[in-house]
Write a protein that holds these residues in place. Structure first.
Motif, short mmCIF file in Angstrom:
data_model
loop_
_atom_site.label_atom_id
_atom_site.label_comp_id
_atom_site.label_asym_id
_atom_site.label_seq_id
_atom_site.Cartn_x
_atom_site.Cartn_y
_atom_site.Cartn_z
N LEU A 127 37.57 43.47 36.74
CA LEU A 127 38.80 43.54 35.95
C LEU A 127 38.82 42.39 34.94
N PRO A 128 38.23 42.57 33.76
CA PRO A 128 38.26 41.52 32.74
C PRO A 128 39.63 41.44 32.09
N ASP A 129 39.89 40.32 31.41
CA ASP A 129 41.09 40.21 30.60
C ASP A 129 41.14 41.35 29.59
N GLY A 130 42.33 41.89 29.38
CA GLY A 130 42.51 42.90 28.36
C GLY A 130 42.16 44.31 28.76
N ASP A 156 35.04 43.71 53.93
CA ASP A 156 34.02 43.99 52.92
C ASP A 156 34.52 43.53 51.54
N PRO A 157 33.97 42.46 50.99
CA PRO A 157 34.47 41.95 49.70
C PRO A 157 34.14 42.87 48.53
N SER A 158 33.18 43.78 48.70
CA SER A 158 32.81 44.65 47.59
C SER A 158 33.93 45.63 47.25
N GLN A 159 34.91 45.78 48.14
CA GLN A 159 36.02 46.69 47.89
C GLN A 159 37.18 46.04 47.13
N VAL A 160 37.03 44.76 46.82
CA VAL A 160 38.08 44.06 46.08
C VAL A 160 37.76 44.10 44.59
N SER A 161 38.73 44.49 43.80
CA SER A 161 38.59 44.44 42.34
C SER A 161 38.99 43.04 41.88
N VAL A 162 38.01 42.28 41.45
CA VAL A 162 38.23 40.86 41.13
C VAL A 162 38.56 40.70 39.65
N MET A 163 39.61 39.95 39.37
CA MET A 163 40.03 39.71 38.00
C MET A 163 39.34 38.47 37.44
N ALA A 164 38.73 38.62 36.27
CA ALA A 164 38.24 37.46 35.53
C ALA A 164 39.40 36.86 34.75
N CYS A 165 39.41 35.54 34.61
CA CYS A 165 40.52 34.84 33.94
C CYS A 165 40.01 34.01 32.77
#
Length: 284
Positions: free
Chosen positions: A122-125, A250-259
Motif C-alpha cells: 500500500l504505497p502513498d497515494g 502469517d505476516p504475508s497476509q498483512v497489507s503494509v503501508m509505505a509512509c
C-alpha cells in the motif's frame, strides 16, 4: 498557530491535543467535553458547525460510532452513521473553507484500502478501495478535501493506533493484557500499528509543512508490523507472567503501508525499539 481540533477526548485526538499544546500551538477543542487548559467550543457532528473565524487550521479527528467499533461502527443505523460522519464532516469542512481557515487536516484510516487483497503493498497515494461503510465515508471525505483548490488540505490514512487511553478510558490492549494475565491465550494475530504520539507528530508536521508539500493530499501513517506473540512476550517479560504465548501469525497476509511522503518531510516514528518502553508506560 491557532488550531481547531475535533475529537480531542478520544485516544487519538487527546494525543494530538497534548502534542500540539506542547509544541506551542493555541488549541481550541470542538466537542462535548473540554480538556483542562484549552479553549473549548461545545459541538458535535449532528449540529451546525461552530464559527471557525480566526483559526489558522482545522484538525478533524472526531468520528461517531458504536462504542469500541470503527468498521461496523454503524451498528443497525447506517443512515445516521452516514449523516453524522460524512454530512457532518463536510459541513464542518465547508465552514472552515468559507471563513478562510488556511489548512484542513483529516484523520482518515487504512480502512480505505480494505478492498484490496490481503498482502497488497500500500504505497502513498494508492486509490481508495473500501469495502466497509466506515472506509467508504472516510474515502468520500478525503475526495471532497482533495478537490478543493486554493486550500491546503491533507488526509492522514492511519493504521491501528496504540498508546495511552484518553483520561478515564482504557488503552487499546487493556483487555488483551488482562485476559493473558488470567491465563487466556489469544488466537494468532499480526497487524500494523503506530503510536498515538507519532501520529500526533505527523499532524504537527503537516501543520507546519509548506502548502505545496501537502499535494497530492493523502499521507499513509504506519510504523511497525506487530505480531501478538511479540506484544505479549514483551508484556510477559515486563510483568514476570509465564503463560503460554500465541503462535505467530502469517505476516504475508498483512497489507503494509509505505509512509514515504511523511518520511520525506522528516517524520521519524519510534519503531520497534520504542514498543517495549511504550508497553511499560501502559503497565504503569
Amino acid at each position: 498557530m491557532k488550531v481547531a481540533l475535533t475529537g480531542a477526548t478520544g485516544r487519538v485526538g487527546h494525543a494530538i491535543a497534548a502534542h500540539l499544546v506542547a509544541q506551542g500551538h493555541q488549541v481550541t477543542t470542538l466537542g462535548r467535553s473540554a480538556l483542562p487548559g484549552m479553549a473549548h467550543v461545545t459541538w458535535d457532528l449532528s449540529q451546525p458547525p461552530p464559527d471557525l473565524t480566526g483559526q489558522d487550521a482545522l484538525v478533524h479527528a472526531a468520528f461517531a460510532h458504536v462504542a469500541g467499533k470503527y468498521r461496523g461502527g454503524e451498528g443497525d443505523d447506517p443512515a445516521t452513521f452516514r449523516a453524522l460522519n460524512l454530512d457532518g464532516t463536510l459541513r464542518l469542512f465547508q465552514q472552515a473553507r468559507d471563513v478562510d481557515v488556511g489548512r484542513i487536516l483529516f484523520l482518515s484510516s487504512r480502512a480505505v484500502f480494505d478492498g484490496y487483497p490481503a498482502g497488497t503493498a500500500l504505497p502513498d497515494g494508492l486509490p481508495a478501495r473500501a469495502d466497509s461503510l466506515y472506509g467508504q465515508l472516510k474515502a468520500e471525505a478525503e475526495a471532497w478535501l482533495a478537490a478543493q483548490t486554493g486550500l491546503a488540505t491533507a488526509s492522514l490514512r492511519a493504521t491501528g493506533v496504540y498508546g495511552p487511553g484518553a483520561p478515564g478510558q482504557p488503552h487499546k490492549w487493556a483487555d488483551l493484557f488482562a485476559g493473558y494475565a488470567k491465563g487466556r491465550t489469544p488466537p494468532p494475530r499480526v497487524g500494523s500499528e503506530v503510536h498515538a504520539g507519532d501520529l500526533a507528530a505527523a499532524v504537527d508536521l503537516l501543520l507546519s509543512a509548506p502548502a505545496a508539500a501537502l499535494a497530492p493530499a493523502t499521507f499513509n501513517v504506519s510504523d511497525i508490523l506487530l505480531d501478538q506473540h511479540d506484544l505479549l512476550a514483551a508484556y510477559a517479560d515486563l510483568t514476570g507472567i509465564t503463560h503460554p504465548l500465541p503462535p505467530r501469525a502469517d505476516p504475508s497476509q498483512v497489507s503494509v503501508m509505505a509512509c514515504d511522503r511523511l518520511r520525506a518531510l522528516g517524520w521519524q516514528p519510534r519503531g520497534l525499539a520504542g514498543l517495549r518502553p511504550a508497553i511499560a508506560d501502559l503497565i504503569a
